[in-house]
Every structure is written in structure tokens, then in C-alpha cells.
Design a protein around this motif. Structure first.
Motif: not given
Ligand SMILES: [Zn+2]
Length: 303
Positions: A8, A10, A35, A107
């Protein structure tokens, strides 16, 4: 040299220095969940370009630094509250969910636990079943315990088996129920907060390594792209068995997300050599006059 997976992160909001530091610390693969960007998007085209970046340029960029990049595709809970836009985004999702390197729908889940969030969460659970991908659940930061329970209840209502669902942003209050119900329990390690590395060590001591996953969720906020290797180092210092470290910081993420059929260990054990002379749609990671890093297959797993 230990190998780590950060499932996880970004990456679009991180730098090439971060990629270099991560690779040096043993991170061989990352998963970048779709996201929000810190402010709401106003047009569906912004989602389209963002998804294209996740499966295209960012995947290429990571590779230039020796890291294998995967992503998840989904409509996040915050932006699900703009229903007109959400409808348009839903139409895009199947196109991107089936692209190479997409390992889950996510997510997704709840933020403020509104009716709109519930609607698009359910629709995306159905999409995950259709395209046979695992689901990455973002649990809410407010009212977390209730939101986490509800996320799992709704997922079960839609018939998803727990082994296909990764529940993220857990803490001491949620972990027991998530594990007892058979889900993957992921933990986001943020620096200077409630869920830091020290508490992660205690959780692994208490619950063991089964189905527990450590990640950084590093993004544009105050976060640490080295959270996984740093937590592993702290576990080592506290005498947690090496096998438990390997499971929580590498193997469990691989086992969970390889259910997509899009991720396997050979992706980084037998990588294509790093060649920064390469271009993606005409663009490279190099700026004027910089010497490209070019490595043969034998140097690819270094340090
Ligand atoms: Zn996230």
C-alpha cells in the motif's frame, strides 16, 4: 539481503529518491491503490488519466528503479459522495480493472459511512466478483470499529469469501475480529501517530504472523515509504522470529494479492534488467545530460 513488499503505497506522490531508498532497503515490489488526491476531482477524465497513470507511467517509472509496481483500481469512499461523478467513474472501472498488473479492486469502503458510500462500495464488491479480483478495503479513520465490522458484514452479504478480502488500516481494536472472521488484516504504519512501528511489534507478538500484513500507505501526507523495512528491523531487534517477519512484511501480501493471477515472485526474482534509457510513450526518467543506470540481469537484485 531481505526482500520486502509494500502492498500500500501511493507512488505518484513520491520522488525518485524514495524509489532509490526503498530499493536499497530491500523493497522489491509495491502495490499502489487507487485513492483520492487530497482534493476532490471534478471531471471523470481526471479519474481516467489517473487510472492510466497507475497502470502505465508509474509502473514504468518504478521499474526504472528496480521495483515491480502493481495497482488496485476503484472509486474511493470520499469521492463516492459525488454521485453524479461516481456514476461515470463506475463505467470506467471494468476497463481498468482487467489491465495488466491490477491485483485488486480498491481501496474501497467507508469514510463517513454515508448512503452513497454504501451504494458504491456494494457495486464495487459486485465488480470484484465479476472480474475475479481480491478486494482492498479502506476502513474509516472515524468510528473505525463500527466501520470495520460493517465493511466485513456487507462484503459477506455480497458473498465474497474472506480470503479474497484485505482489510486495511487496522489497529488493536479491530485486529481480533478481522482475523477471527478469516480476513487478511493489514496495518498502515504512519510515523508519529497511533499506529507506529512499536505497536506493530506488539501486535505481531500477540497475534502471530498469520494473515497480518504491514504497509506504509505513503502518499502526499506525512508518511514514510520505508515504513515496511523499518518495522521489520524493529521486529528483528525485539526478537520476533525471522519467519514471522518474512510473513508479515513479504509473504502474506504476496499470497493475498497473487490470487489476482497478476503477481508472482518471479516478477522480481527474474526481472527485466534496469535500463533508464527506455522510454514510455516517448518519455524517460532522465533529465538533460544525466547518465542512465543500465544493469544486466545479474545485478538486478543488488545490495
Ligand atoms: Zn491509501
Amino acid at each position: 539481503m531481505e526482500m520486502y513488499i509494500d502492498p500500500h503505497l501511493h507512488a505518484v506522490s513520491r520522488t525518485t529518491d524514495d524509489y532509490e531508498a526503498m530499493r536499497k532497503a530491500g523493497v522489491v515490489a509495491i502495490i499502489e491503490p487507487a485513492f483520492w488526491l487530497g482534493q476532490p476531482r471534478t471531471e471523470v477524465g481526471s479519474f481516467k488519466d489517473y487510472f492510466s497513470t497507475l497502470v502505465g507511467w508509474e509502473r514504468f517509472r518504478a521499474k526504472q528503479f528496480g521495483i515491480v509496481h502493481y495497482c488496485t483500481i476503484g472509486l474511493n469512499s470520499k469521492e463516492a459522495n459525488n454521485e453524479a461523478l461516481a456514476e461515470e467513474v463506475m463505467e470506467l472501472l471494468p476497463l481498468y480493472a482487467t489491465k495488466e498488473g491490477v491485483v485488486a479492486i480498491g481501496e474501497i469502503g467507508y469514510d463517513d459511512q454515508t448512503a452513497a458510500e454504501d451504494k458504491y462500495y456494494r457495486l464495487q464488491l459486485e465488480l470484484a466478483k465479476e472480474v475475479e479480483l481480491p478486494v482492498l478495503i479502506h476502513t474509516p479513520h472515524r468510528d473505525k470499529k463500527k466501520g470495520t465490522t460493517r465493511s466485513m458484514d456487507v462484503s459477506e452479504e455480497h458473498g465474497l469469501p474472506p480470503h479474497m478480502v484485505i482489510v486495511d488500516h487496522n489497529n488493536e481494536e479491530t485486529v481480533k475480529e478481522v482475523l477471527d472472521r478469516g480476513y487478511w488484516a493489514a496495518f498502515t504504519i504512519y510515523p508519529h501517530t497511533k499506529m507506529g512501528s512499536d505497536r506493530m511489534v506488539e501486535i505481531v507478538k500477540k497475534y502471530g504472523p498469520e494473515r497480518i500484513i504491514v504497509d506504509s500507505a505513503a502518499d502526499w501526507g506525512i508518511s514514510d515509504p520505508l515504513a515496511v523495512p523499518k518495522t521489520a528491523a524493529l521486529m528483528r531487534k525485539h526478537g520476533i522470529p525471522e519467519e514471522h517477519i518474512r510473513m508479515t512484511c513479504y509473504q502474506n501480501a504476496l499470497t493475498a494479492y497473487s490470487q489476482s493471477g497478476q503477481m508472482e515472485e518471479s516478477d522480481w526474482l527474474n526481472p527485466e534488467p534496469i535500463d533508464q534509457r527506455l522510454k514510455h510513450a516517448g518519455n524517460s526518467v532522465l533529465r538533460g545530460g544525466q547518465a542512465p543506470r543500465v544493469e544486466g540481469p545479474s545485478d538486478a537484485v543488488e545490495n
